[in-house]
Design a protein around this motif. Structure first.
Motif, mmCIF file in Angstrom:
data_model
loop_
_atom_site.group_PDB
_atom_site.id
_atom_site.type_symbol
_atom_site.label_atom_id
_atom_site.label_comp_id
_atom_site.label_asym_id
_atom_site.label_seq_id
_atom_site.Cartn_x
_atom_site.Cartn_y
_atom_site.Cartn_z
ATOM 1 N N THR A 209 4.927 34.699 11.597
ATOM 2 C CA THR A 209 4.601 35.973 10.952
ATOM 3 C C THR A 209 5.380 37.123 11.565
ATOM 4 O O THR A 209 5.871 38.013 10.858
ATOM 5 C CB THR A 209 3.094 36.237 11.065
ATOM 6 N N THR A 210 5.513 37.116 12.875
ATOM 7 C CA THR A 210 6.325 38.142 13.543
ATOM 8 C C THR A 210 7.774 38.075 13.095
ATOM 9 O O THR A 210 8.419 39.105 12.850
ATOM 10 C CB THR A 210 6.233 37.967 15.062
ATOM 11 N N THR A 211 8.290 36.858 12.961
ATOM 12 C CA THR A 211 9.664 36.702 12.472
ATOM 13 C C THR A 211 9.821 37.259 11.065
ATOM 14 O O THR A 211 10.830 37.913 10.742
ATOM 15 C CB THR A 211 10.047 35.219 12.511
ATOM 16 N N ILE A 212 8.827 37.036 10.215
ATOM 17 C CA ILE A 212 8.889 37.544 8.841
ATOM 18 C C ILE A 212 8.868 39.067 8.833
ATOM 19 O O ILE A 212 9.650 39.712 8.126
ATOM 20 C CB ILE A 212 7.731 36.960 8.014
ATOM 21 N N PHE A 213 7.960 39.661 9.604
ATOM 22 C CA PHE A 213 7.876 41.126 9.649
ATOM 23 C C PHE A 213 9.175 41.737 10.156
ATOM 24 O O PHE A 213 9.666 42.738 9.618
ATOM 25 C CB PHE A 213 6.709 41.552 10.540
ATOM 26 N N VAL A 214 9.742 41.138 11.201
ATOM 27 C CA VAL A 214 10.982 41.685 11.769
ATOM 28 C C VAL A 214 12.138 41.541 10.784
ATOM 29 O O VAL A 214 12.908 42.485 10.552
ATOM 30 C CB VAL A 214 11.290 40.979 13.098
ATOM 31 N N ASN A 215 12.293 40.366 10.187
ATOM 32 C CA ASN A 215 13.378 40.171 9.227
ATOM 33 C C ASN A 215 13.214 41.052 7.996
ATOM 34 O O ASN A 215 14.209 41.563 7.453
ATOM 35 C CB ASN A 215 13.435 38.699 8.806
#
Length: 355
Positions: A142-148
């Motif tokens: 989820t953190t990767t999705i938010f950052v991307n």
């Protein structure tokens, strides 16, 4: 899902709990959500499904004129090392912590064994490890999705953007630093490097590092019960936070991100970790069922039969007695009975004799 574990305790086994919904919820709800999250993170990271927003720049802008530091794998803290640490440290910490809590029977970590279909038993130790690591993995993607998503939507340039872009200032007609270039074909450098240089806000390495540190620190603080020393948990927590901050400092020192990008990554990762720990897994403690509301009990007779409530009828004598004792009756004067004289009294013997 802990919220779906409803059932009755098995007779004769107070530490065993029956549940018929744990397996369907895990297979058809949690695994589906996890698979969708992983797939969305993959599309953001390795495909061109979501194109990056193309921002313009000013000629000779010093903010984006830092020297090119090279590819990410040449960094002092490469992404492979960051990904390995954010995967290994929480996993090892949670496994060791759960083993110690299970064998020492720590308060708040002992749960019942779940049995489904009278054949499949789910050990509480294994359930807690899978729950905590599963939520951590979900938060990591989820953190990767938010950052991307933030990088794709904003398209902010890195400090070395102009060194990677290599614009032809003469062909673009740049005569002063105040001239704005918004052409999509202004860059002559490697397209892959230029596209990577447009993904600066927020910093992904900083977000993943802080997410891992906050999640692990909250686990250590809330689960570990150290009686011998007071400095064990603060030492572990400060060490993890220092490692996460070091990642952000190196990203800024190597001209790969701005300070604002690193701070935004810190906030994103920390917020997701705090939300998952406090709102999803109840601070790593045992989730107790909500007590059933107490129903008002009706008065019962001695034989156990419910009593019938009848309307209350006031007696005339009680009403008269209340009026006589009232201070407002008869002009606030107490009622006095007339004196009884002996002539008024009739002997009972005379009455019976006459009859």
């Amino acid at each position: 899902s802990r919220g779906q574990e409803r059932g009755m305790a098995v007779e004769g086994k107070p530490s065993v709990k029956s549940s018929s919904s744990i397996v369907p919820c895990f297979l058809f709800v949690e695994l589906v959500i996890m698979a969708g999250t992983v797939l969305l993170a993959y599309y953001f990271e390795y495909t061109d499904t979501f194109p990056v927003h193309i921002q313009g720049f000013f000629c000779y802008d010093k903010t984006f004129s830092k020297p090119y530091p090279g590819p990410d794998h040449s960094s002092k803290i490469p992404p492979v090392l960051v990904y390995s640490l954010v995967t290994a440290i929480p996993t090892v910490t949670i496994v060791i912590g759960e083993l110690c809590a299970f064998f020492t029977k720590a308060e708040g970590t002992q749960e019942k064994t779940i049995v489904t279909a009278d054949c499949c038993y789910f050990n509480p130790l294994l359930r807690r490890i899978i729950r905590f690591l599963g939520v951590y993995a979900f938060g990591l993607f989820t953190t990767t999705i938010f950052v991307n998503a933030g990088q794709v939507v904003t398209g902010n340039q890195t400090p070395h953007f102009l060194s990677a872009c290599r614009p032809n200032y003469t062909a673009l007609g740049c005569q002063s630093t105040m001239q704005y270039i918004g052409e999509r074909r202004a860059c002559t450098g490697n397209p892959l490097i230029v596209m990577s240089a447009r993904k600066s806000f927020p910093s992904k390495d900083a977000a993943l590092s802080v997410y891992s540190a906050v999640y692990t620190v909250m686990y250590v603080t809330l689960v570990f019960k150290t009686k011998g020393t007071r400095l064990t948990k603060p030492t572990i927590s400060l060490t993890l936070f220092c490692l996460a901050m070091l990642v952000g400092v190196v990203r800024v020192a190597e001209y790969r991100n701005h300070w604002g990008d690193v701070l935004a990554g810190f906030f994103t990762g920390g917020a997701i970790a705090v939300f998952l720990v406090t709102c999803v897994i109840n601070s790593f403690q045992q989730m107790l069922p909500n007590p059933l509301p107490l129903r008002p009990q009706r008065p019962e007779s001695v034989l156990g039969m419910p009593m019938v409530t009848l309307p209350c009828v006031e007696s005339p004598l009680e009403k008269l007695h209340g009026d006589l004792r009232s201070p407002r009756s008869h002009d606030h004067q107490p009622y006095r009975f007339p004196p009884v004289t002996p002539d008024v009294l009739i002997p009972s013997r005379s009455i019976s004799s006459e009859v």
